[in-house]
Design a protein around this motif. Sequence first.
Motif, mmCIF file in Angstrom:
data_model
loop_
_atom_site.group_PDB
_atom_site.id
_atom_site.type_symbol
_atom_site.label_atom_id
_atom_site.label_comp_id
_atom_site.label_asym_id
_atom_site.label_seq_id
_atom_site.Cartn_x
_atom_site.Cartn_y
_atom_site.Cartn_z
ATOM 1 N N VAL A 148 -27.370 -26.046 -8.518
ATOM 2 C CA VAL A 148 -28.694 -26.054 -8.951
ATOM 3 C C VAL A 148 -29.279 -24.703 -8.428
ATOM 4 O O VAL A 148 -28.807 -23.882 -7.806
ATOM 5 C CB VAL A 148 -29.693 -26.810 -8.216
ATOM 6 N N THR A 149 -30.392 -24.133 -9.240
ATOM 7 C CA THR A 149 -31.087 -23.103 -8.763
ATOM 8 C C THR A 149 -32.509 -23.487 -8.100
ATOM 9 O O THR A 149 -32.473 -24.306 -7.866
ATOM 10 C CB THR A 149 -31.382 -22.272 -10.191
ATOM 11 N N VAL A 207 -35.176 -25.806 -8.350
ATOM 12 C CA VAL A 207 -34.985 -27.370 -7.707
ATOM 13 C C VAL A 207 -35.191 -27.409 -6.253
ATOM 14 O O VAL A 207 -36.227 -28.187 -5.905
ATOM 15 C CB VAL A 207 -33.693 -28.037 -7.916
ATOM 16 N N LEU A 239 -27.737 -35.964 -13.537
ATOM 17 C CA LEU A 239 -28.390 -34.905 -14.102
ATOM 18 C C LEU A 239 -29.994 -35.499 -14.295
ATOM 19 O O LEU A 239 -31.150 -34.770 -14.001
ATOM 20 C CB LEU A 239 -27.736 -34.198 -15.154
ATOM 21 N N MET A 247 -35.624 -24.085 -13.952
ATOM 22 C CA MET A 247 -34.866 -25.005 -13.367
ATOM 23 C C MET A 247 -33.569 -25.242 -14.156
ATOM 24 O O MET A 247 -33.620 -25.560 -15.262
ATOM 25 C CB MET A 247 -35.453 -26.167 -13.091
ATOM 26 N N VAL A 279 -29.561 -26.771 -13.720
ATOM 27 C CA VAL A 279 -28.650 -27.744 -13.173
ATOM 28 C C VAL A 279 -27.425 -27.674 -13.815
ATOM 29 O O VAL A 279 -27.163 -27.955 -14.912
ATOM 30 C CB VAL A 279 -29.319 -28.993 -12.699
#
Length: 379
Positions: A304-305, A308, A338, A357, A359
Amino acid sequence: MAPRSVQWPPYVRVAPWLLTVGGLVWNALDPTDYWGDPMLAAAAVLAGALLMLGDTVAVGAANALGILVLSARDGSLGTRAGFLELGNTVFAAVLGIAVNRVVARHGRRLERVRSVAEAAQRAVLPEPPARVGRLSVAACYRAAQDEALIGGDAYALQVTPYGVRGLIADVRGKGLHAVGAVSVLLGAFREGSHRLPDLVALADALEDSLLRESERMSEELRLEGFITALLVEFPPGEESVRTLDCGHPGPYLLGPYPPGGAAPRVRRLDAADPGLPLGMGGLGVARPLPEGRPFPAGCTLLLVTDGVTEARDAAGEFYDPVLGLAPLGPFAGPGEVLDALVADVERWTGGPRDDDMAVLAITRRAEPGGGRSALTADG
Protein backbone atom coordinates in the motif's frame (compact mmCIF):
# COMPACT_ATOMS: atom_id res chain seq x y z
CA MET A 1 -27.07 14.87 -23.99
CA ALA A 2 -26.81 16.14 -20.43
CA PRO A 3 -24.68 19.25 -19.98
CA ARG A 4 -22.32 17.34 -17.68
CA SER A 5 -21.44 13.87 -16.43
CA VAL A 6 -22.13 14.73 -12.80
CA GLN A 7 -24.86 12.62 -11.22
CA TRP A 8 -26.97 15.15 -9.34
CA PRO A 9 -29.23 14.15 -6.42
CA PRO A 10 -32.87 13.47 -7.42
CA TYR A 11 -34.17 16.68 -5.85
CA VAL A 12 -32.09 18.80 -8.25
CA ARG A 13 -34.30 17.76 -11.18
CA VAL A 14 -37.39 18.89 -9.25
CA ALA A 15 -36.02 22.24 -7.98
CA PRO A 16 -36.67 24.31 -11.18
CA TRP A 17 -40.23 22.98 -11.37
CA LEU A 18 -40.86 23.89 -7.75
CA LEU A 19 -39.65 27.42 -8.48
CA THR A 20 -41.94 27.58 -11.53
CA VAL A 21 -44.99 26.46 -9.54
CA GLY A 22 -44.12 28.81 -6.66
CA GLY A 23 -43.62 31.79 -8.96
CA LEU A 24 -46.87 31.25 -10.87
CA VAL A 25 -48.86 30.73 -7.66
CA TRP A 26 -47.38 33.89 -6.16
CA ASN A 27 -48.26 35.89 -9.31
CA ALA A 28 -51.79 34.47 -9.25
CA LEU A 29 -52.26 35.59 -5.65
CA ASP A 30 -50.87 39.10 -6.33
CA PRO A 31 -51.67 39.97 -9.96
CA THR A 32 -50.87 43.70 -9.57
CA ASP A 33 -47.16 43.38 -8.73
CA TYR A 34 -46.22 39.89 -9.99
CA TRP A 35 -43.73 39.26 -7.19
CA GLY A 36 -43.20 35.71 -8.43
CA ASP A 37 -41.26 36.81 -11.53
CA PRO A 38 -37.81 36.45 -9.88
CA MET A 39 -38.69 32.85 -9.04
CA LEU A 40 -39.60 32.16 -12.69
CA ALA A 41 -36.33 33.68 -13.89
CA ALA A 42 -34.40 31.62 -11.33
CA ALA A 43 -36.23 28.47 -12.47
CA ALA A 44 -35.23 29.04 -16.11
CA VAL A 45 -31.55 29.71 -15.35
CA LEU A 46 -31.30 26.90 -12.79
CA ALA A 47 -32.79 24.44 -15.29
CA GLY A 48 -30.25 25.55 -17.88
CA ALA A 49 -27.36 25.00 -15.48
CA LEU A 50 -28.47 21.66 -14.03
CA LEU A 51 -30.81 19.86 -16.44
CA MET A 52 -30.80 18.56 -20.01
CA LEU A 53 -31.83 20.75 -22.93
CA GLY A 54 -35.32 19.26 -23.21
CA ASP A 55 -36.04 19.90 -19.54
CA THR A 56 -34.72 23.45 -19.85
CA VAL A 57 -37.01 24.16 -22.80
CA ALA A 58 -39.95 22.60 -20.92
CA VAL A 59 -39.39 24.83 -17.86
CA GLY A 60 -39.14 27.95 -20.04
CA ALA A 61 -42.29 26.98 -21.98
CA ALA A 62 -44.20 26.32 -18.74
CA ASN A 63 -43.19 29.74 -17.42
CA ALA A 64 -44.31 31.50 -20.62
CA LEU A 65 -47.58 29.55 -20.82
CA GLY A 66 -48.34 30.31 -17.18
CA ILE A 67 -47.75 34.04 -17.72
CA LEU A 68 -50.03 33.98 -20.79
CA VAL A 69 -52.82 32.34 -18.78
CA LEU A 70 -52.44 34.80 -15.89
CA SER A 71 -52.29 37.80 -18.26
CA ALA A 72 -55.49 36.66 -19.96
CA ARG A 73 -57.16 36.21 -16.57
CA ASP A 74 -56.08 39.65 -15.35
CA GLY A 75 -56.97 41.45 -18.58
CA SER A 76 -53.41 42.58 -19.31
CA LEU A 77 -52.95 40.34 -22.37
CA GLY A 78 -52.28 42.56 -25.40
CA THR A 79 -51.42 45.59 -23.31
CA ARG A 80 -47.98 47.16 -22.93
CA ALA A 81 -47.63 45.72 -19.42
CA GLY A 82 -48.65 42.29 -20.65
CA PHE A 83 -46.10 42.34 -23.47
CA LEU A 84 -43.35 43.40 -21.06
CA GLU A 85 -44.27 40.64 -18.64
CA LEU A 86 -44.27 38.00 -21.37
CA GLY A 87 -41.05 39.40 -22.87
CA ASN A 88 -39.24 39.15 -19.53
CA THR A 89 -40.38 35.54 -19.16
CA VAL A 90 -39.29 34.59 -22.69
CA PHE A 91 -35.95 36.36 -22.16
CA ALA A 92 -35.33 34.32 -18.98
CA ALA A 93 -36.19 31.12 -20.88
CA VAL A 94 -33.76 31.99 -23.70
CA LEU A 95 -31.10 32.83 -21.12
CA GLY A 96 -31.62 29.44 -19.51
CA ILE A 97 -31.20 27.69 -22.87
CA ALA A 98 -28.02 29.69 -23.54
CA VAL A 99 -26.62 28.70 -20.13
CA ASN A 100 -27.47 25.08 -20.90
CA ARG A 101 -25.56 25.16 -24.20
CA VAL A 102 -22.49 26.77 -22.60
CA VAL A 103 -22.44 24.18 -19.82
CA ALA A 104 -22.95 21.37 -22.32
CA ARG A 105 -20.02 22.59 -24.42
CA HIS A 106 -17.77 22.71 -21.37
CA GLY A 107 -19.06 19.28 -20.35
CA ARG A 108 -18.05 17.80 -23.71
CA ARG A 109 -14.65 19.45 -23.41
CA LEU A 110 -14.25 17.99 -19.92
CA GLU A 111 -15.16 14.52 -21.19
CA ARG A 112 -12.47 14.78 -23.86
CA VAL A 113 -9.93 15.82 -21.24
CA ARG A 114 -10.98 12.93 -19.00
CA SER A 115 -10.67 10.43 -21.86
CA VAL A 116 -7.14 11.66 -22.57
CA ALA A 117 -6.29 11.45 -18.85
CA GLU A 118 -7.66 7.91 -18.67
CA ALA A 119 -5.56 6.88 -21.68
CA ALA A 120 -2.49 8.46 -20.11
CA GLN A 121 -3.20 6.72 -16.82
CA ARG A 122 -3.47 3.34 -18.55
CA ALA A 123 -0.26 4.00 -20.47
CA VAL A 124 1.72 5.14 -17.41
CA LEU A 125 0.16 2.73 -14.92
CA PRO A 126 -1.18 -0.36 -16.72
CA GLU A 127 -3.02 -3.08 -14.86
CA PRO A 128 -0.74 -5.94 -13.82
CA PRO A 129 -1.60 -9.46 -15.04
CA ALA A 130 -4.27 -11.21 -12.97
CA ARG A 131 -2.16 -14.37 -12.72
CA VAL A 132 1.60 -14.93 -12.86
CA GLY A 133 2.54 -18.57 -12.30
CA ARG A 134 1.25 -19.48 -8.83
CA LEU A 135 0.60 -15.83 -7.97
CA SER A 136 -2.81 -14.18 -8.28
CA VAL A 137 -2.69 -10.40 -8.49
CA ALA A 138 -5.08 -7.48 -8.03
CA ALA A 139 -4.32 -3.76 -8.00
CA CYS A 140 -6.16 -0.48 -7.77
CA TYR A 141 -5.48 3.24 -7.78
CA ARG A 142 -7.79 5.75 -6.09
CA ALA A 143 -7.14 9.45 -6.48
CA ALA A 144 -7.80 11.75 -3.54
CA GLN A 145 -10.21 13.70 -5.77
CA ASP A 146 -12.65 11.91 -8.08
CA GLU A 147 -11.75 14.21 -11.00
CA ALA A 148 -8.01 13.53 -10.69
CA LEU A 149 -7.15 10.42 -12.70
CA ILE A 150 -3.37 10.72 -12.60
CA GLY A 151 -1.20 11.13 -9.53
CA GLY A 152 2.11 10.25 -7.96
CA ASP A 153 1.37 6.72 -6.69
CA ALA A 154 2.59 3.78 -8.76
CA TYR A 155 2.77 -0.01 -8.82
CA ALA A 156 4.21 -2.58 -11.22
CA LEU A 157 4.75 -6.33 -11.50
CA GLN A 158 7.35 -7.89 -13.75
CA VAL A 159 8.29 -11.48 -14.64
CA THR A 160 12.09 -11.72 -14.71
CA PRO A 161 14.81 -14.40 -14.85
CA TYR A 162 15.18 -13.90 -11.09
CA GLY A 163 11.52 -14.46 -10.28
CA VAL A 164 8.49 -12.20 -10.16
CA ARG A 165 9.38 -8.72 -9.00
CA GLY A 166 7.01 -6.05 -7.80
CA LEU A 167 7.14 -2.35 -6.96
CA ILE A 168 4.93 0.10 -5.17
CA ALA A 169 5.97 3.73 -4.84
CA ASP A 170 4.78 7.17 -3.81
CA VAL A 171 6.22 10.30 -5.42
CA ARG A 172 6.47 13.37 -3.26
CA GLY A 173 4.36 16.12 -4.77
CA LYS A 174 1.51 16.31 -7.26
CA GLY A 175 0.85 17.36 -10.83
CA LEU A 176 2.91 16.85 -13.96
CA HIS A 177 6.17 16.57 -12.01
CA ALA A 178 4.81 13.56 -10.12
CA VAL A 179 3.46 11.96 -13.29
CA GLY A 180 6.81 12.42 -15.03
CA ALA A 181 8.66 10.89 -12.09
CA VAL A 182 6.28 7.90 -12.09
CA SER A 183 6.90 7.37 -15.80
CA VAL A 184 10.69 7.44 -15.33
CA LEU A 185 10.49 5.16 -12.29
CA LEU A 186 8.32 2.50 -13.94
CA GLY A 187 10.39 2.52 -17.12
CA ALA A 188 13.59 2.05 -15.14
CA PHE A 189 11.98 -0.72 -13.05
CA ARG A 190 10.81 -2.69 -16.09
CA GLU A 191 14.19 -2.44 -17.79
CA GLY A 192 16.32 -3.03 -14.69
CA SER A 193 14.28 -5.96 -13.39
CA HIS A 194 15.38 -8.14 -16.31
CA ARG A 195 19.11 -7.49 -16.19
CA LEU A 196 20.01 -6.86 -12.53
CA PRO A 197 20.42 -9.94 -10.31
CA ASP A 198 19.47 -8.48 -6.92
CA LEU A 199 17.14 -5.89 -5.44
CA VAL A 200 19.92 -3.61 -4.15
CA ALA A 201 21.34 -3.22 -7.66
CA LEU A 202 17.80 -2.63 -8.95
CA ALA A 203 17.16 0.08 -6.37
CA ASP A 204 20.47 1.74 -7.28
CA ALA A 205 19.47 1.69 -10.96
CA LEU A 206 16.15 3.33 -10.13
CA GLU A 207 18.03 5.97 -8.13
CA ASP A 208 20.38 6.67 -11.04
CA SER A 209 17.50 7.06 -13.49
CA LEU A 210 15.72 9.50 -11.20
CA LEU A 211 18.88 11.52 -10.62
CA ARG A 212 19.44 11.84 -14.37
CA GLU A 213 15.86 12.99 -14.78
CA SER A 214 16.23 15.52 -11.96
CA GLU A 215 18.95 17.37 -13.89
CA ARG A 216 16.18 18.87 -16.04
CA MET A 217 14.19 20.05 -12.99
CA SER A 218 14.36 23.23 -11.00
CA GLU A 219 16.67 23.44 -7.99
CA GLU A 220 13.69 23.31 -5.61
CA LEU A 221 12.44 20.05 -7.10
CA ARG A 222 15.93 18.55 -7.05
CA LEU A 223 16.37 19.37 -3.38
CA GLU A 224 12.90 18.38 -2.19
CA GLY A 225 11.85 15.66 -4.62
CA PHE A 226 12.06 12.04 -3.54
CA ILE A 227 10.15 8.78 -3.94
CA THR A 228 9.36 6.23 -1.26
CA ALA A 229 9.36 2.73 -2.72
CA LEU A 230 9.06 -0.90 -1.75
CA LEU A 231 10.60 -3.61 -3.94
CA VAL A 232 9.49 -7.24 -3.61
CA GLU A 233 10.80 -10.40 -5.23
CA PHE A 234 9.28 -13.89 -5.37
CA PRO A 235 12.18 -16.26 -6.19
CA PRO A 236 11.32 -19.14 -8.53
CA GLY A 237 10.74 -22.47 -6.84
CA GLU A 238 10.56 -20.95 -3.35
CA GLU A 239 7.62 -20.17 -1.10
CA SER A 240 9.24 -16.97 0.12
CA VAL A 241 9.37 -13.25 -0.60
CA ARG A 242 12.25 -10.80 -0.44
CA THR A 243 11.59 -7.15 0.33
CA LEU A 244 13.71 -4.01 0.09
CA ASP A 245 12.30 -0.93 1.81
CA CYS A 246 13.23 2.52 0.49
CA GLY A 247 11.45 4.67 3.05
CA HIS A 248 8.03 3.20 2.25
CA PRO A 249 5.33 1.75 4.55
CA GLY A 250 5.96 -1.95 5.09
CA PRO A 251 3.77 -4.58 3.39
CA TYR A 252 1.05 -6.53 5.18
CA LEU A 253 0.88 -10.31 5.25
CA LEU A 254 -2.51 -12.04 5.46
CA GLY A 255 -2.73 -15.71 6.29
CA PRO A 256 -2.57 -18.50 6.16
CA TYR A 257 -6.09 -19.12 7.39
CA PRO A 258 -6.57 -20.95 10.66
CA PRO A 259 -8.84 -24.04 10.69
CA GLY A 260 -12.59 -23.53 10.58
CA GLY A 261 -12.65 -20.69 8.02
CA ALA A 262 -11.87 -17.97 10.55
CA ALA A 263 -10.37 -14.64 9.56
CA PRO A 264 -6.64 -14.78 8.82
CA ARG A 265 -3.91 -13.30 10.90
CA VAL A 266 -2.83 -9.90 9.56
CA ARG A 267 0.57 -8.47 10.37
CA ARG A 268 2.77 -5.69 9.05
CA LEU A 269 6.23 -6.69 7.85
CA ASP A 270 8.31 -3.71 8.90
CA ALA A 271 11.91 -3.65 7.73
CA ALA A 272 14.59 -4.13 10.35
CA ASP A 273 16.62 -1.40 8.62
CA PRO A 274 14.45 0.86 6.43
CA GLY A 275 16.47 2.60 3.75
CA LEU A 276 16.25 6.15 2.51
CA PRO A 277 13.74 7.06 -0.18
CA LEU A 278 14.87 7.05 -3.79
CA GLY A 279 16.35 10.38 -4.81
CA MET A 280 18.26 10.86 -1.55
CA GLY A 281 21.33 8.83 -2.45
CA GLY A 282 23.47 11.94 -2.27
CA LEU A 283 23.39 11.70 1.52
CA GLY A 284 25.85 8.81 1.33
CA VAL A 285 23.85 6.35 3.44
CA ALA A 286 24.35 2.72 2.45
CA ARG A 287 21.30 0.89 1.19
CA PRO A 288 20.16 -2.00 3.46
CA LEU A 289 20.11 -5.60 2.29
CA PRO A 290 16.85 -7.28 1.24
CA GLU A 291 14.98 -9.27 3.87
CA GLY A 292 13.58 -12.72 3.17
CA ARG A 293 10.39 -14.07 4.72
CA PRO A 294 8.23 -17.19 4.24
CA PHE A 295 5.32 -16.74 1.84
CA PRO A 296 3.46 -20.07 1.69
CA ALA A 297 0.39 -20.98 -0.31
CA GLY A 298 -2.78 -19.32 0.92
CA CYS A 299 -1.03 -16.11 2.01
CA THR A 300 -1.60 -12.66 0.54
CA LEU A 301 0.98 -9.88 0.49
CA LEU A 302 -0.60 -6.43 0.53
CA LEU A 303 1.46 -3.46 -0.67
CA VAL A 304 0.00 0.00 0.00
CA THR A 305 0.93 3.67 -0.20
CA ASP A 306 0.48 6.18 2.60
CA GLY A 307 -2.94 7.08 1.26
CA VAL A 308 -3.98 3.96 3.21
CA THR A 309 -1.78 4.16 6.30
CA GLU A 310 -2.28 7.90 6.76
CA ALA A 311 -6.03 7.97 6.13
CA ARG A 312 -7.69 9.69 9.10
CA ASP A 313 -11.11 9.44 10.67
CA ALA A 314 -13.11 12.36 12.06
CA ALA A 315 -11.07 12.27 15.29
CA GLY A 316 -7.76 12.41 13.40
CA GLU A 317 -6.81 8.78 14.07
CA PHE A 318 -4.78 6.97 11.41
CA TYR A 319 -6.21 3.88 9.72
CA ASP A 320 -4.55 0.59 10.66
CA PRO A 321 -4.94 -2.20 8.06
CA VAL A 322 -4.06 -4.80 10.71
CA LEU A 323 -7.10 -3.86 12.81
CA GLY A 324 -9.28 -3.07 9.80
CA LEU A 325 -8.76 -6.25 7.79
CA ALA A 326 -8.50 -8.83 10.59
CA PRO A 327 -12.27 -9.15 11.19
CA LEU A 328 -13.28 -8.94 7.50
CA GLY A 329 -12.09 -12.32 6.17
CA PRO A 330 -12.10 -14.93 4.90
CA PHE A 331 -11.31 -13.70 1.39
CA ALA A 332 -11.59 -15.71 -1.83
CA GLY A 333 -8.58 -14.05 -3.48
CA PRO A 334 -6.55 -10.86 -3.78
CA GLY A 335 -9.40 -9.02 -5.48
CA GLU A 336 -11.63 -9.49 -2.44
CA VAL A 337 -8.81 -8.42 -0.11
CA LEU A 338 -8.34 -5.27 -2.14
CA ASP A 339 -12.07 -4.47 -2.31
CA ALA A 340 -12.44 -4.98 1.42
CA LEU A 341 -9.49 -2.70 2.17
CA VAL A 342 -10.68 0.12 -0.10
CA ALA A 343 -14.21 -0.04 1.33
CA ASP A 344 -12.89 -0.05 4.89
CA VAL A 345 -10.64 2.95 4.26
CA GLU A 346 -13.58 4.86 2.77
CA ARG A 347 -15.70 3.92 5.77
CA TRP A 348 -12.92 5.06 8.11
CA THR A 349 -12.45 8.48 6.49
CA GLY A 350 -16.16 9.08 5.93
CA GLY A 351 -15.38 11.50 3.11
CA PRO A 352 -12.64 12.74 0.78
CA ARG A 353 -9.10 11.57 1.47
CA ASP A 354 -6.09 13.87 1.65
CA ASP A 355 -3.85 11.66 -0.48
CA ASP A 356 -3.94 9.26 -3.40
CA MET A 357 -4.15 5.56 -2.61
CA ALA A 358 -2.52 2.69 -4.50
CA VAL A 359 -2.81 -0.95 -3.45
CA LEU A 360 -1.23 -4.11 -4.87
CA ALA A 361 -2.42 -7.50 -3.52
CA ILE A 362 -0.55 -10.72 -4.37
CA THR A 363 -1.74 -14.19 -3.32
CA ARG A 364 0.23 -17.42 -3.62
CA ARG A 365 -2.04 -20.23 -4.77
CA ALA A 366 -1.64 -23.86 -3.82
CA GLU A 367 0.15 -26.28 -6.14
CA PRO A 368 -2.20 -28.06 -8.59
CA GLY A 369 -3.41 -31.28 -6.97
CA GLY A 370 -1.86 -30.29 -3.67
CA GLY A 371 -5.06 -29.35 -1.92
CA ARG A 372 -7.11 -26.21 -2.02
CA SER A 373 -6.34 -23.41 0.40
CA ALA A 374 -8.70 -20.68 1.46
CA LEU A 375 -7.09 -18.29 -1.02
CA THR A 376 -6.86 -20.17 -4.30
CA ALA A 377 -9.38 -18.34 -6.45
CA ASP A 378 -8.17 -15.72 -8.85
CA GLY A 379 -8.60 -12.12 -7.89
